[in-house]
Design an enzyme around this catalytic site. Structure first.
Site, PDB file in Angstrom:
ATOM      1  N   ASP A  89      -0.363   4.666   0.724  1.00 29.69           N
ATOM      2  CA  ASP A  89      -0.650   6.580   1.623  1.00 29.69           C
ATOM      3  C   ASP A  89      -0.404   6.037   3.494  1.00 29.69           C
ATOM      4  OD1 ASP A  89      -2.085   9.019   0.724  1.00 29.69           O
ATOM      5  OD2 ASP A  89      -1.727   6.617  -0.639  1.00 29.69           O
ATOM      6  N   ASP A 141       0.722  -1.305   0.117  1.00 35.83           N
ATOM      7  CA  ASP A 141       0.518   0.177   0.160  1.00 35.83           C
ATOM      8  C   ASP A 141       1.166   1.196   0.408  1.00 35.83           C
ATOM      9  OD1 ASP A 141      -1.925   1.572   0.352  1.00 35.83           O
ATOM     10  OD2 ASP A 141      -1.456   1.958   2.541  1.00 35.83           O
TER      11      ASP A 141
END
Length: 296
Positions: A88, A86
Site C-alpha cells: 500500500d 511493501d
C-alpha cells in the site's frame, strides 16, 4: 568505493553534475562520473566520506528546482538479488483499507488512523484491529469492486520487479494489508509470492476481524531474513522498500533500505529515499539503464 546515483524526475544537466563533483572532490576523492541514461540518471564514483557527499548532493539536487533523487551506497553488491517490498502506497497508489472504508462511508475516520499508524504514532496491530472492526458487515463483493475500481499500480512497479527477476533476482511482496488485494497485485506485477493479512468473512460479509497473527513489522523483517537464508546471500545483496513505520525494521536490515515517498519517520531513518521519481529509480540505483528494463 562508493557510488552516488542522481535520478532526475525530469532532466539533469551535465554542467550541474560537474559543479557538484567539483564541490565533492576535495574530501571525497571523486574518480569519475558517467551517464546511466543521458539527461536522466548518472553515477558519480568516489572513494571516501559518503556523509559529506550526501550533504553536497542532497543540498544541490534534492530541491523543488531540480527534483532529483540521490542514492549513495557502496559500489560492492550494487546489483541486488532480493527485493522485499511493501504494497500500500508503495507498489500501489492507495491504502486498501481506506478505500474499503470509503464503500462503507467511513473513509475519513479510517484514513486518519491509517495515517497515524504509518507515521509510527499508533501500535500497528491494535490500529489494524480497530479499523477492520469498523468494516464489520461490509459485503464481501466490495473487495473485488474495490480491487477493480481503486487499486492502481505505482508507476514503475512492474518494470522494477520484472527487470530484477529477469536478471536472476527474487521478489517478495509483504504487506500489512490484505491477501485479497496482495495476491492479485503480486501476480500482476510479477512477484514470486505475497504475504499479507487474512480478512475473515462469514456468510458473504466481513466479520470485522483479521486472522492472527497479524502481518506487521516483525513479519516483514523475518521475511527478509528468511529469504536471505533461503537464497544463500548476504544482506548487502538485498533491497527493501516501503513508506510506513511498519517497514522500518526490514528497511534497516536490507543492504539498500529505501523510503519511497515515505512518512518522515521512515525517510529520516532509511539509507536511501525516493521523493521525486517513480519506482524505476530503484533500477537506476542498481546501474540499470532503461534500455535493459523489462516492462512486458
Amino acid at each position: 568505493m562508493f557510488i552516488a546515483t542522481l535520478i532526475a524526475a525530469e532532466s539533469i544537466a551535465e554542467r550541474d553534475i560537474s559543479e557538484a563533483v567539483a564541490q565533492m572532490t576535495p574530501l571525497c576523492g571523486v574518480a569519475d562520473w558517467n551517464w546511466i541514461d543521458e539527461g536522466r540518471a548518472a553515477d558519480i564514483h568516489f572513494a571516501e566520506d559518503p556523509g559529506f557527499a550526501g550533504g553536497v548532493l542532497h543540498g544541490y539536487f534534492s530541491t523543488s528546482e531540480y527534483r532529483t533523487d540521490v542514492v549513495i551506497q557502496p559500489a560492492a553488491h550494487r546489483a541486488k538479488r532480493l527485493l522485499v517490498a511493501d504494497m500500500d502506497s508503495t507498489m500501489i497508489t492507495v491504502e486498501c483499507i481506506d478505500e474499503l472504508a470509503d464503500y462503507a462511508g467511513i473513509k475519513e475516520q479510517v484514513a486518519e488512523v491509517t495515517e497515524r499508524a504509518m507515521r509510527g504514532e499508533l501500535d500497528f496491530a491494535a490500529a489494524l484491529d480497530a479499523r477492520v472492526a469498523l468494516l464489520e458487515g461490509l459485503d464481501e463483493s466490495v473487495i473485488e469492486q474495490c480491487l477493480a475500481e481503486r487499486v492502481k499500480l505505482m508507476a514503475g512497479a512492474r518494470a522494477l520487479v520484472r527487470t530484477m527477476k529477469a536478471r536472476g533476482g527474487h521478489a517478495i511482496l509483504v504487506s500489512g494489508g490484505f491477501t485479497r488485494f496482495a495476491e492479485p497485485v503480486a501476480a500482476e506485477i510479477g512477484f514470486d509470492r505475497a504475504i499479507a493479512n487474512y480478512l475473515e468473512i462469514a456468510h458473504g460479509k466481513l466479520t470485522g476481524t483479521v486472522r492472527k497473527p497479524i502481518v506487521g513489522s516483525d513479519t516483514k523483517e523475518k521475511t527478509l531474513l528468511a529469504a536471505l537464508d533461503e537464497l544463500g546471500i548476504g544482506a548487502a545483496e538485498s533491497m527493501a522498500v516501503g513508506d510506513g513505520a511498519n517497514d522500518l525494521a526490514m528497511i534497516r536490515r536490507a543492504g539498500l533500505g529505501v523510503a519511497y515517498r515515505a512518512k518522515p519517520i521512515v525517510a529520516g531513518a532509511a539509507a536511501a529515499r525516493i521523493d521525486h521519481g517513480d519506482l524505476t529509480a530503484l533500477l537506476y540505483a542498481q546501474g540499470i539503464p532503461s534500455a535493459e528494463w523489462v516492462t512486458a
